[in-house]
Write a protein that holds these residues in place. Sequence first.
Motif, PDB file in Angstrom:
ATOM      1  N   LEU A  61       7.747 -37.156 -35.105  1.00 59.38           N
ATOM      2  CA  LEU A  61       7.186 -36.272 -36.126  1.00 59.38           C
ATOM      3  C   LEU A  61       8.296 -35.362 -36.625  1.00 59.38           C
ATOM      4  O   LEU A  61       8.936 -34.651 -35.835  1.00 59.38           O
ATOM      5  N   ILE A  62       8.524 -35.378 -37.949  1.00 60.95           N
ATOM      6  CA  ILE A  62       9.504 -34.486 -38.569  1.00 60.95           C
ATOM      7  C   ILE A  62       8.758 -33.307 -39.171  1.00 60.95           C
ATOM      8  O   ILE A  62       7.843 -33.489 -39.983  1.00 60.95           O
ATOM      9  N   ASP A  72      14.303 -33.467 -49.573  1.00 58.21           N
ATOM     10  CA  ASP A  72      15.451 -34.376 -49.573  1.00 58.21           C
ATOM     11  C   ASP A  72      15.937 -34.650 -48.159  1.00 58.21           C
ATOM     12  O   ASP A  72      16.242 -35.798 -47.791  1.00 58.21           O
ATOM     13  N   SER A  73      16.016 -33.604 -47.352  1.00 64.57           N
ATOM     14  CA  SER A  73      16.462 -33.757 -45.966  1.00 64.57           C
ATOM     15  C   SER A  73      15.496 -34.629 -45.180  1.00 64.57           C
ATOM     16  O   SER A  73      15.913 -35.484 -44.391  1.00 64.57           O
ATOM     17  N   VAL A  74      14.202 -34.431 -45.413  1.00 63.62           N
ATOM     18  CA  VAL A  74      13.179 -35.200 -44.697  1.00 63.62           C
ATOM     19  C   VAL A  74      13.284 -36.683 -45.040  1.00 63.62           C
ATOM     20  O   VAL A  74      13.174 -37.546 -44.161  1.00 63.62           O
ATOM     21  N   LEU A 131      15.119 -29.111 -31.904  1.00 68.41           N
ATOM     22  CA  LEU A 131      15.186 -28.132 -32.983  1.00 68.41           C
ATOM     23  C   LEU A 131      16.209 -28.547 -34.031  1.00 68.41           C
ATOM     24  O   LEU A 131      17.241 -29.122 -33.704  1.00 68.41           O
ATOM     25  N   ILE A 132      15.904 -28.234 -35.278  1.00 71.32           N
ATOM     26  CA  ILE A 132      16.840 -28.454 -36.380  1.00 71.32           C
ATOM     27  C   ILE A 132      17.200 -27.072 -36.923  1.00 71.32           C
ATOM     28  O   ILE A 132      16.315 -26.315 -37.338  1.00 71.32           O
ATOM     29  N   THR A 133      18.488 -26.730 -36.865  1.00 78.04           N
ATOM     30  CA  THR A 133      18.913 -25.398 -37.277  1.00 78.04           C
ATOM     31  C   THR A 133      20.091 -25.485 -38.233  1.00 78.04           C
ATOM     32  O   THR A 133      20.830 -26.474 -38.227  1.00 78.04           O
ATOM     33  N   PRO A 182      24.330 -30.000 -41.811  1.00 75.01           N
ATOM     34  CA  PRO A 182      23.789 -31.329 -42.078  1.00 75.01           C
ATOM     35  C   PRO A 182      23.840 -32.192 -40.819  1.00 75.01           C
ATOM     36  O   PRO A 182      24.818 -32.143 -40.071  1.00 75.01           O
ATOM     37  N   ILE A 183      22.804 -32.975 -40.614  1.00 75.89           N
ATOM     38  CA  ILE A 183      22.651 -33.704 -39.360  1.00 75.89           C
ATOM     39  C   ILE A 183      23.656 -34.849 -39.264  1.00 75.89           C
ATOM     40  O   ILE A 183      23.790 -35.660 -40.178  1.00 75.89           O
ATOM     41  N   ASN A 184      24.346 -34.875 -38.142  1.00 76.46           N
ATOM     42  CA  ASN A 184      25.307 -35.927 -37.859  1.00 76.46           C
ATOM     43  C   ASN A 184      24.552 -37.169 -37.360  1.00 76.46           C
ATOM     44  O   ASN A 184      23.762 -37.092 -36.421  1.00 76.46           O
TER      45      ASN A 184
END
Length: 498
Positions: free
Chosen positions: A5-6, A12-14, A77-79, A102-104
């Motif tokens: 679950l996001i 855009d990120s999702v 967590l996304i920070t 930005p997520i690696n």
Amino acid sequence: MTHALIVDDDVDSVATLQELIASEKFTVSVAHTLRDARRHIALQQPDVVLLDLQLPDGNGMELFQDPQLVANSEVVLITGHASLDTSIQALRMGAADYLVKPINITQLQGVLSRVMKPAALQAEVADLTANLAHSGHFGLLWGRTAPMQRIYEQISRVAGTSVSVFINGESGTGKELVAQTVHDLSRRRKKPFLAVNCGAISPNLIESEIFGHEKGAFTGADKQHEGFFERASGGTLFLDELTEMPMELQVKLLRVLETGRFMRVGSTTTLDADVRVIAASNRPLLQAVQAGKLREDLLYRLNVFPIEMPPLRDRLDDVPLLADHFLRQIAAKEGKNKRFTAKALAQLQTYHWPGNVRELRNAVQRAYVMAAGEVVDEQWLPKGEGAEPQSTAASSAASTTIAAPAAPAAPAASGTGYAAHGTAGAPPASESSGPSVTMPLGSSMAQVEKAFILATLQHYKHHKEQTAAVLGISLKTLYNRLKEYAAEDAAAADKAAQ
């Protein structure tokens, strides 16, 4: 199929994140608000929740306010930035990891590959705890006393998270076993656990060993070399005796911990570091910072979750259990069973154990070899007389006298002790059980350590291996300390000459 679950309001990120997660063979659902997230969780319990902190109707952490809501989901967590506060808050609230925008992609894949229901980890820890009274051990660690119970509780709390751990304690207390147990109970258990003694690697080679090097990076580099960060990818890297790492390399290590990226020596290409770092030192950490042996910013970056290992003298009730455990190990290896007499076990509990569990293991091995029959008695075991450290505060002057430690199974050295500054008011040597070191109160820990090491070295006639064993430090650490003291004395002499 594993379900994710996001929870993020950035469309855009999702979309990007959803595609990446789906490519890892996860089913994916999306919620843009806390309200939507609660509804999705009620309909289908996700295996992993990727949770943004900033949402239109509140902070993502609010999901943790209902313990049952995410009790069986791994929360990541996304920070927008990696911070110490975020790490601590994530740990306290029960998050397993965190990703920085930005997520690696590599880091995301690593997180997804380690997804494990919290209930499974909790059940494993519960089994270890429940069996402790019977088995006497928790993972690789042995002991039932209160100090060890506290260590087990800390390990249970931190193992399932991704936060950095700093283990502090005297040499021989089992710091590497703590690190290994944390790894074995973590989501990284299927990946490598690599232990590195920073004091045992030449300062000229340590950067190459940790980060690797390219072919031709320096003389003798005839092929590409993978460093510990690459070899431990996805797993745990244990940096023992971190305070022996050169300061210039500590700067680079801090950079890797902050960015999650590094470069091999001689390369211009950055590589991802998907590694959990556990550090350890036998020095008091703040003293190491003051002495210029540890960067303060690196200490605070690694010391998110400190674990203080108790010396064996503070848990003497564990000595019979440990001794029997070591005796069984040796017997299994040698092919002949032996047992301790009750008097032998009682004698072991009277000794001070300056070398801690490592010294106890060596003492058991020596006694096993020397025992002619199937019974190991007290003849070849260290005695407690004179082993307890003695200190006397002189009433007529502000000074403290510390007795020199006794070596196991070795005759007492003759001669006087090494006396440091201000012995006025100290008791005469005839009242002490052996040579001693007298220091004025107000001396720094570094001064006390230097005086005690040099006194012990003199007491054992400059026999370095015996001195290191008695002090409970590695031979490499003793050599490093002596090198420091020689440099300090040379600098002081030069200054005086000017």
